[in-house]
Design a protein around this motif. Structure first.
Motif, short mmCIF file in Angstrom:
data_model
loop_
_atom_site.label_atom_id
_atom_site.label_comp_id
_atom_site.label_asym_id
_atom_site.label_seq_id
_atom_site.Cartn_x
_atom_site.Cartn_y
_atom_site.Cartn_z
N VAL A 215 -2.45 31.76 16.18
CA VAL A 215 -3.11 31.80 14.87
C VAL A 215 -2.06 31.64 13.78
N VAL A 216 -2.35 30.75 12.81
CA VAL A 216 -1.45 30.55 11.68
C VAL A 216 -2.16 31.01 10.40
N HIS A 217 -1.61 32.04 9.77
CA HIS A 217 -2.15 32.60 8.53
C HIS A 217 -1.68 31.71 7.37
N ALA A 218 -2.65 31.09 6.67
CA ALA A 218 -2.32 30.20 5.55
C ALA A 218 -3.03 30.64 4.27
N GLY A 219 -3.08 31.96 4.06
CA GLY A 219 -3.64 32.46 2.80
C GLY A 219 -2.73 32.12 1.65
N ASP A 220 -3.24 32.25 0.43
CA ASP A 220 -2.41 31.96 -0.74
C ASP A 220 -1.16 32.83 -0.73
N PRO A 221 -0.07 32.34 -1.33
CA PRO A 221 1.21 33.07 -1.26
C PRO A 221 1.31 34.24 -2.24
N ASP A 222 0.41 35.21 -2.10
CA ASP A 222 0.49 36.41 -2.93
C ASP A 222 -0.10 37.59 -2.17
N ARG A 223 -0.09 38.75 -2.81
CA ARG A 223 -0.54 39.99 -2.17
C ARG A 223 -1.99 39.89 -1.71
N GLU A 224 -2.84 39.40 -2.60
CA GLU A 224 -4.26 39.31 -2.29
C GLU A 224 -4.53 38.27 -1.21
N GLY A 225 -3.81 37.13 -1.28
CA GLY A 225 -3.95 36.08 -0.26
C GLY A 225 -3.55 36.57 1.12
N GLN A 226 -2.55 37.44 1.16
CA GLN A 226 -2.11 38.00 2.44
C GLN A 226 -3.19 38.87 3.05
N ASP B 267 -5.65 38.57 6.56
CA ASP B 267 -5.33 39.66 7.50
C ASP B 267 -6.56 40.50 7.84
N GLU B 268 -7.43 40.75 6.84
CA GLU B 268 -8.58 41.61 7.11
C GLU B 268 -9.57 40.93 8.05
N ALA C 228 -11.42 40.65 13.91
CA ALA C 228 -11.58 39.95 15.19
C ALA C 228 -11.06 40.78 16.36
N LYS C 229 -10.33 41.88 16.07
CA LYS C 229 -9.84 42.81 17.09
C LYS C 229 -9.03 42.11 18.19
N LEU C 230 -7.94 41.48 17.77
CA LEU C 230 -7.04 40.82 18.73
C LEU C 230 -6.17 41.84 19.46
N SER C 231 -5.64 41.42 20.59
CA SER C 231 -4.70 42.26 21.32
C SER C 231 -3.38 42.34 20.56
N LYS C 232 -2.57 43.35 20.88
CA LYS C 232 -1.27 43.51 20.21
C LYS C 232 -0.39 42.29 20.45
N THR C 233 -0.47 41.73 21.65
CA THR C 233 0.36 40.55 21.99
C THR C 233 0.00 39.37 21.11
N LYS C 234 -1.33 39.13 20.95
CA LYS C 234 -1.77 38.01 20.11
C LYS C 234 -1.42 38.25 18.64
N LYS C 235 -1.56 39.51 18.20
CA LYS C 235 -1.24 39.83 16.81
C LYS C 235 0.22 39.58 16.51
N SER C 236 1.09 39.95 17.43
CA SER C 236 2.53 39.79 17.21
C SER C 236 2.95 38.33 17.16
N ALA C 237 2.10 37.43 17.70
CA ALA C 237 2.44 36.00 17.73
C ALA C 237 1.89 35.23 16.53
N ILE C 238 1.16 35.91 15.63
CA ILE C 238 0.57 35.22 14.47
C ILE C 238 1.68 34.70 13.55
N GLU C 239 1.53 33.45 13.12
CA GLU C 239 2.51 32.83 12.22
C GLU C 239 1.99 32.88 10.78
N LEU D 147 3.29 43.66 2.70
CA LEU D 147 2.58 43.07 1.56
C LEU D 147 1.08 43.29 1.72
N SER D 148 0.59 43.14 2.94
CA SER D 148 -0.83 43.35 3.22
C SER D 148 -1.22 44.81 3.02
N ILE D 149 -0.35 45.73 3.46
CA ILE D 149 -0.62 47.16 3.29
C ILE D 149 -0.65 47.51 1.80
#
Length: 644
Positions: free
Chosen positions: A98-109, A113-114, A119-130, A158-160
């Motif tokens: 999965v490649v996260h391409a939200g806008d480059p700011d706090r809200e876009g992040q 992410d939410e 989608a409740k991904l596994s920890k392994t899949k979450k750690s591989a997100i770009e 940033l997401s937190i």
């Protein structure tokens, strides 16, 4: 399969454009030639649950239920985008990467992410997100951004930070809106009195300015100028500088309040010799202004074209998404990465082609210059708003689009012009024992100011002094008394209110808080300020009279009812400072949220005993109807949610 998740369909299409062909347009996503997919959110696909979603009894507003603090926070799908949410979640679960391409700011992040969290991904899949940061929708820029992907885990703080802001705003706005609306009902106000951690201090700024103007009493004061002549007949004027002996007859700004004193000085110096005791000539230099961030652009567009902050943001979104002529517009940064310097020739050529700047001015630019705006250390998630290399084939811009685009082009072009240089001259004179000063600026090199010529600047440049030498014989022909009056402050305009929001430290008295605020972005963010101002108009707290912004009877009544500290900028700007610390991993989520939760109880207790006399006889607007819509999360009801 690699899945790219964009914040909006326009960005999704821009990403797909640079990926392998052929493309298959599916329902809510695009499948590209190598089997990868591009999908998108439509602003926030999820929204925070309402109080009644936690417990049905909260549908009725009651003091005894406050404060409402969820023990476990809930999100729910936005009604109009449920289908797209289901599509994105399905694709996330079936994707290899999965490649996260939200806008480059706090809200876009947070926005993407939410959905990933839902989608409740596994920890392994979450750690591989770009994570990719795209600020320019033109193909070459998108390709470059995709080649520089990072781990999404680097942006978790940033997401937190964004999540903390949204939840804190929900707690603060929803609880205090209910509390003070219930208090207002005691004064007969049948409607909603919304409170927000940004909107209320902004309203407070306007109300206090209006009251200052209403209570202002003008006072006359007096200045004396000496008309001086040289032996060769050349003339100039010098202004009297009152001595300490005059202090009892002056106000706190050193203005003389007694006419007789000024008249006495004018009589004494008339037809008297003048002695030039000192001559200072100091070379000065002013560097070009940095490229725009959103607030600086909104302020200039309001001054030049009377555009509202929201108009400017909407036009910028069109220039960015539809025409691809500017970089990401919701930026709070005024610096550029060094890589952009090497694209300057292409950008300048595009500006000329798109009628954003006169060809002659571009031709006179010195592209070997490198202003201080190019600085990698000053650039984080996004950079200044500048023109892109995109050239239009035909004239496609509307009148207002061209006006805003031209402002952005000119500010960028200024980076390739030299500094404005001038000499500041001060002549110190003694006339009949009185001290006088004559000032003038002599332009040496207009530099970048040729791009920003104005009638005011032209008139100022005509003030000059003749050639003077210390000790030469001079004569005061006449002393002239000028009667003036102190003036009240000006009503806020859109430009000055935006300026106040960004430079909020000016309105804070506490030295320690002022120091902290100088390092923050002020009230609100680049992306939210325009919406906050518009919200205050919609809610009946502010009104426009020509260019002036004034508070309504309702706005004035609200500010004079709630505790003063709720309408001061100290709290909200300090929040921004704390949220920045969360993003930079210097503060935790709980360190920010826990004190707020405990403070709410005290504020609600205060609301039950507050004096509501200022609200008696005031008409409030009708309750805000819930409205689902596209784009980023909005305040959809009375609850005064996130960005309020």
């Amino acid at each position: 399969m690699k899945l790219y998740i964009a914040e909006k369909p326009s960005l999704g299409r821009a990403i797909a454009e640079v990926l392998p062909k052929p493309h298959k347009k599916q329902d809510g996503f695009i499948e590209v030639g190598n089997g990868d997919c591009v999908t998108w959110c439509i602003g926030h696909l999820l929204e925070q649950a309402e109080p009644e979603d936690y417990d049905p009894r909260y549908k009725k507003w009651a003091f005894q239920d406050l404060p409402i603090v969820p023990s476990e926070w809930k999100f729910k799908a936005k009604p109009k985008t449920k289908k797209q949410l289901a599509t994105v979640k399905r694709l996330i679960k079936s994707a290899g990467v999965v490649v996260h391409a939200g806008d480059p700011d706090r809200e876009g992040q947070l926005l993407v992410d939410e959905v990933i969290q839902e989608a409740k991904l596994s920890k392994t899949k979450k750690s591989a997100i770009e994570r990719v940061l795209i600020s320019d929708l033109n193909p070459n820029a998108v390709k470059k951004a995709l080649s520089k992907s990072k781990s999404n885990s680097e942006f978790m703080a940033l997401s937190i930070s964004a999540l903390a802001r949204a939840r804190a705003d929900w707690l603060y706005g929803m609880n205090l809106t209910r509390a003070f609306t219930l208090a207002g009902q005691k004064a007969g106000v049948q409607g909603v009195l919304s409170i927000g951690r940004v909107q209320t201090p902004v309203l407070g700024l306007v109300v206090r300015r209006d009251e200052e103007i209403a209570n202002f009493v003008s006072k006359p004061f007096y200045e004396v100028t000496a008309k001086i002549s040289k032996a060769n007949g050349e003339q100039f004027e010098a202004k009297w500088q009152p001595s300490e002996a005059c202090t009892p007859y002056m106000d706190e700004e050193n203005r003389v309040l007694v006419k007789g004193l000024a008249e006495n000085v004018a009589r004494r110096i008339t037809n008297q010799p003048a002695e030039l005791t000192k001559l200072d000539k100091v070379p000065k230099k002013q560097n070009p202004p940095l490229p725009y961030n959103l607030s600086a652009l909104q302020i200039d567009a309001n001054k030049r074209f009377s555009m509202s902050a929201k108009q400017v943001l909407d036009i910028c979104q069109s220039l960015y998404e539809k025409h691809k002529l500017i970089t990401y517009p919701r930026s709070d940064n005024r610096y550029l990465p060094n890589d952009h310097y090497y694209e300057r020739s292409d950008v300048l050529a595009a500006m000329v082609n798109n009628k954003g700047c006169e060809e002659q001015l571009v031709a006179e630019a010195n592209t070997t210059l490198k202003s201080k705006c190019w600085n990698d250390k000053k650039v984080e998630a996004h950079h200044a708003i500048i023109p892109t290399k995109k050239s239009l084939k035909t004239a496609q811009l509307g009148h207002q689009e061209l006006q805003v685009y031209s402002l952005i082009c000119r500010q960028y072009l200024a980076q390739f012009y030299p500094a404005y240089e001038y000499s500041q001259t001060k002549a110190y004179l003694n006339i009949a024992g009185g001290r006088f000063i004559a000032k003038a600026d002599t332009i040496i090199n207009m530099g970048f100011k040729v791009l920003f010529k104005s009638k005011k600047a032209d008139s100022e440049s005509k003030v000059q002094l003749p050639i003077l030498e210390v000790g030469e014989p001079l004569h005061c022909n006449e002393g002239v008394v000028h009667e003036k009056s102190t003036q009240p402050p000006h009503y806020f305009t859109e430009a000055t209110l935006l300026s106040a929001m960004t430079g909020i430290a000016r309105y804070v008295k506490d030295k320690e808080i002022k120091k902290v605020l100088k390092e923050t972005d002020g009230l609100g963010t680049e992306a939210t300020r325009a919406g906050i101002i518009e919200l205050l108009f919609k809610r009946g707290f502010l009104q426009r009279e020509g260019k002036s912004i004034k508070s309504t009877q309702l706005g004035n009544g609200l500010i004079n009812t709630i505790p003063v500290h709720l309408s001061l900028p100290d709290r909200t700007a300090l929040w921004e400072s704390q949220l920045t610390n969360i993003a930079q991993k210097n503060t935790s989520y709980s360190q920010f949220m826990t004190p707020l939760e405990s403070e709410l109880s005290d504020l609600i207790d205060i609301s039950q005993s507050v004096n509501t006399n200022a609200l008696k006889g005031v008409q409030a607007p009708k309750p805000f109807k819930k409205r689902a819509g596209k784009g980023r999360r909005k305040s959809t009801s009375y609850k005064a949610k996130a960005k309020s």
